[in-house]
Design a protein around this motif. Structure first.
Motif, mmCIF file in Angstrom:
data_model
loop_
_atom_site.group_PDB
_atom_site.id
_atom_site.type_symbol
_atom_site.label_atom_id
_atom_site.label_comp_id
_atom_site.label_asym_id
_atom_site.label_seq_id
_atom_site.Cartn_x
_atom_site.Cartn_y
_atom_site.Cartn_z
ATOM 1 N N PHE A 1 0.540 -1.514 0.014
ATOM 2 C CA PHE A 1 -0.054 0.014 0.348
ATOM 3 C C PHE A 1 1.067 0.944 0.133
ATOM 4 C CE2 PHE A 1 0.492 -1.706 4.334
ATOM 5 C CZ PHE A 1 1.808 -0.780 4.994
ATOM 6 N N ASN A 2 0.082 2.710 0.358
ATOM 7 C CA ASN A 2 0.889 3.210 -0.330
ATOM 8 C C ASN A 2 1.156 4.207 1.383
ATOM 9 O OD1 ASN A 2 1.535 3.672 -3.244
ATOM 10 N ND2 ASN A 2 -0.564 4.565 -3.880
ATOM 11 N N SER B 1 3.147 7.675 3.294
ATOM 12 C CA SER B 1 4.430 9.018 2.877
ATOM 13 C C SER B 1 4.017 9.144 5.161
ATOM 14 C CB SER B 1 3.445 9.379 2.100
ATOM 15 O OG SER B 1 1.673 10.191 2.319
#
Length: 347
Positions: free
Chosen positions: A54-55, A57
């Motif tokens: 999954f992304n 940040s």
């Protein structure tokens, strides 16, 4: 308030878990497809991969814990929701917003499918309540007599709140210590079942997800929150001792300010236990800057699971590494760290 579980168990051609369900073959697939995958379905879990991709940040937090509680069903909860709430809360104590969890079972041969289903349903509702997703996991089955019904491991990750700066090194002399609710209820819920104790009202475990409460407090108070801890095994006394030792400060607490419900206090007295050392699963300690303590307490009392919150002490320069309790009659004593295991298999 506990959620009523309304998930009918599917029709299966087996009633108990067997060693074959941990083989990785047809029976494993039947167990996972008819139960785990269908009930906990989401885009990431549905890929049925060895892990989740999954992304992400920014600053992240990661935590893992294993749950071996006995009994696996107890007043106010069961091992399934405890496993979700426990990892959600560990992430929350880092100032993180939990997002994804892994879920692994070690099941003893002979566990009834009815019990397993009830645990799965509790996991589903605990995830929905906390706003997290199970995205990967594992299942193993061991021979009868080689386990104790079921053990669960959960790991979790989340992004750290942008206003969070939670660290032991941020403690200052004068900081106030706040407990979010009545202490010792989880441990006494377990022990009352084990010991067959009866009270006018049933003592319920306090297991719950604290992430929404913590997020609201971080939104409002940010870096004025210096430290967060959940006093699970070893209770409030052990956690405060760890904090005093690691921060090289002293801690004063006041017995008359510590919230304990009457039935719990009575159960502790009957069993010769000090509530300060008894496990909690839905309570946290916050150490905050002194000048926001009253506002913090006022806000916490209006949030989920915070109505019984109280300021119970402060960080001091004296008696570094020690916790000193002022009793209800004004005497003082050292509160030491728990030695050994007071309440085995409590989480």
């Amino acid at each position: 308030m506990k959620i009523e579980l309304q998930c009918p168990m599917p029709q299966l051609d087996f009633e108990v878990i067997t060693l074959g369900h941990g083989s990785g073959g047809i029976l494993t697939n039947k167990l996972l497809e008819s139960g785990v995958f269908k009930l906990l379905s989401n885009d990431l879990l549905d890929e049925k991969h060895d892990g989740a991709v999954f992304n992400a940040s920014g600053k992240m937090a990661f935590s893992t814990d294993s749950y071996v509680i006995s009994p696996i069903f107890f007043p106010g909860g069961n091992i399934g929701e405890l496993a979700v709430n426990g990892t959600v809360n560990d992430l929350s104590m880092c100032g993180a917003i939990p997002a994804y969890l892994s879920l692994s079972f070690i099941i003893e041969e002979g566990l009834s499918m009815k019990d397993f289903w009830q645990i799965l349903v509790s996991i589903k509702f605990a995830c929905e309540r906390a706003g997290v997703q199970i995205v990967t996991g594992d299942t193993k089955v061991v021979e009868k007599g080689k386990g104790d019904k079921i053990f669960i491991n959960t790991s979790g990750i989340g992004t750290v709140h942008p206003k969070a700066e939670i660290h032991i090194k941020r403690l200052e002399v004068g900081d106030k210590i706040i407990v979010s609710g009545n202490i010792a209820t989880h441990g006494m819920a377990i022990m009352s079942v084990r010991e067959g104790l009866e009270f006018e009202s049933t003592i319920l475990s306090d297991t719950c997800p604290l992430n929404h409460t913590i997020k609201s407090l971080l939104d409002e108070f940010g870096t004025d929150i210096h430290l967060l801890r959940d006093p699970t095994r070893g209770g409030v006394a052990t956690v405060l001792n760890e904090i005093a030792r690691d921060s090289k400060t002293g801690i004063n607490i006041h017995q008359k300010a510590i919230p304990v419900i009457e039935e719990v206090a009575s159960a502790c007295e009957l069993l010769g236990l000090d509530p300060l050392y008894v496990a909690n699963e839905g309570v946290f300690l916050a150490i905050v800057k002194a000048d926001i303590a009253d506002s913090f307490l006022h806000s916490l009392k209006k949030l989920d699971f915070g109505k019984d919150a109280a300021i119970i002490g402060e960080v001091v320069a004296e008696h570094q590494g020690q916790v000193i309790l002022t009793s209800k009659i004004g005497g003082k004593r050292v509160v030491n760290m728990l030695v050994g295991e007071q309440l085995p298999r409590i989480c």
